[in-house]
Design an enzyme around this catalytic site. Structure first.
Site, PDB file in Angstrom:
ATOM      1  N   CYS A   1      38.212  41.456  41.331  1.00 63.83           N
ATOM      2  CA  CYS A   1      38.524  42.799  41.829  1.00 63.83           C
ATOM      3  C   CYS A   1      37.432  43.808  41.518  1.00 63.83           C
ATOM      4  O   CYS A   1      37.481  44.926  42.007  1.00 63.83           O
ATOM      5  CB  CYS A   1      39.832  43.284  41.217  1.00 63.83           C
ATOM      6  SG  CYS A   1      39.725  43.350  39.429  1.00 63.83           S
TER       7      CYS A   1
ATOM      8  N   ASP B   1      36.906  45.166  38.604  1.00 64.99           N
ATOM      9  CA  ASP B   1      37.279  46.055  37.504  1.00 64.99           C
ATOM     10  C   ASP B   1      36.459  45.721  36.257  1.00 64.99           C
ATOM     11  O   ASP B   1      36.005  44.596  36.076  1.00 64.99           O
ATOM     12  CB  ASP B   1      38.773  45.938  37.209  1.00 64.99           C
ATOM     13  CG  ASP B   1      39.593  46.582  38.312  1.00 64.99           C
ATOM     14  OD1 ASP B   1      38.996  47.252  39.159  1.00 64.99           O
ATOM     15  OD2 ASP B   1      40.820  46.407  38.322  1.00 64.99           O
TER      16      ASP B   1
ATOM     17  N   CYS C   1      42.878  48.251  36.745  1.00 62.87           N
ATOM     18  CA  CYS C   1      44.243  48.475  37.220  1.00 62.87           C
ATOM     19  C   CYS C   1      45.217  48.627  36.049  1.00 62.87           C
ATOM     20  O   CYS C   1      44.865  48.415  34.890  1.00 62.87           O
ATOM     21  CB  CYS C   1      44.672  47.316  38.093  1.00 62.87           C
ATOM     22  SG  CYS C   1      44.982  45.836  37.137  1.00 62.87           S
TER      23      CYS C   1
ATOM     24  N   CYS D   1      44.143  39.745  35.727  1.00 67.42           N
ATOM     25  CA  CYS D   1      43.832  41.004  35.035  1.00 67.42           C
ATOM     26  C   CYS D   1      43.860  40.807  33.514  1.00 67.42           C
ATOM     27  O   CYS D   1      43.105  41.445  32.785  1.00 67.42           O
ATOM     28  CB  CYS D   1      44.827  42.094  35.405  1.00 67.42           C
ATOM     29  SG  CYS D   1      45.147  42.198  37.165  1.00 67.42           S
TER      30      CYS D   1
HETATM   31 FE1  FES Z   1      41.394  44.301  38.657  1.00 65.57          FE
HETATM   32 FE2  FES Z   1      43.750  44.026  37.684  1.00 65.57          FE
HETATM   33  S1  FES Z   1      43.240  44.261  39.746  1.00 65.57           S
HETATM   34  S2  FES Z   1      41.890  43.917  36.621  1.00 65.57           S
END
Ligand code: FES
Length: 147
Positions: free
Chosen positions: A33, A35, A59, A103
């Site tokens: 993602c 992140d 997230c 995540c």
């Molecule tokens: Fe990226 Fe959860 S969607 S860490």
């Protein structure tokens, strides 16, 4: 969809912030993602994690799992902290929806990356610790190759 514990740690995350002069800092990125998470560890001479803080650009599930992970490693030895897997963190949070399992890896990998940094700075070897694979720079390179 989310357990009460997940909601609690998402809304009131524990140990958010930075540690000046941390013993080890680890930054990892989630390839799925994009992140990002950074973990700071303050480790004393007996290899006990005195303090831990994190920052995330991620997230809600990433925030909640990191918050719980910091609680689980605080006051522990390095060896004990290594055993705090994403599975252990998820169990402590009463589970995560399947699509959010990736995540929880961010927290585990960030702790490992911070421990790796600590080991390198102090020229020691931590038994069972492998070089973090999801180092943020490596992720960027991987992405460049894919596109
Ligand atoms: Fe990226 Fe959860 S969607 S860490």
């Amino acid at each position: 969809m989310y357990s009460e514990k997940v909601m609690d740690h998402f809304q009131n995350p524990r140990n958010v912030g930075e540690i000046d002069g941390a013993s080890g800092v680890g930054t990892v990125g989630n390839a799925k993602c994009g992140d990002i998470m950074r973990m700071y560890l303050d480790i004393d001479e007996n290899h006990i994690i005195r303090d831990v803080k994190f920052k995330t650009f991620g997230c809600g599930a990433a925030v909640a799992t990191s918050s719980m992970a910091t609680e689980l490693v605080k006051g522990k030895t390095i060896e004990e902290a290594l055993k705090v897997t994403n599975k252990a963190v998820m169990e402590a949070l009463d589970g995560l929806p399947p699509v959010k399992v990736h995540c929880s890896l961010l927290a585990e990998e960030a702790i490992h990356a911070a421990l790796w940094d600590y080991a390198e700075k102090n020229d020691i070897k931590i038994e069972g610790l492998e070089k973090p694979k999801s180092d943020i720079h490596e992720d960027e390179e991987e992405e460049e190759e894919t596109y």
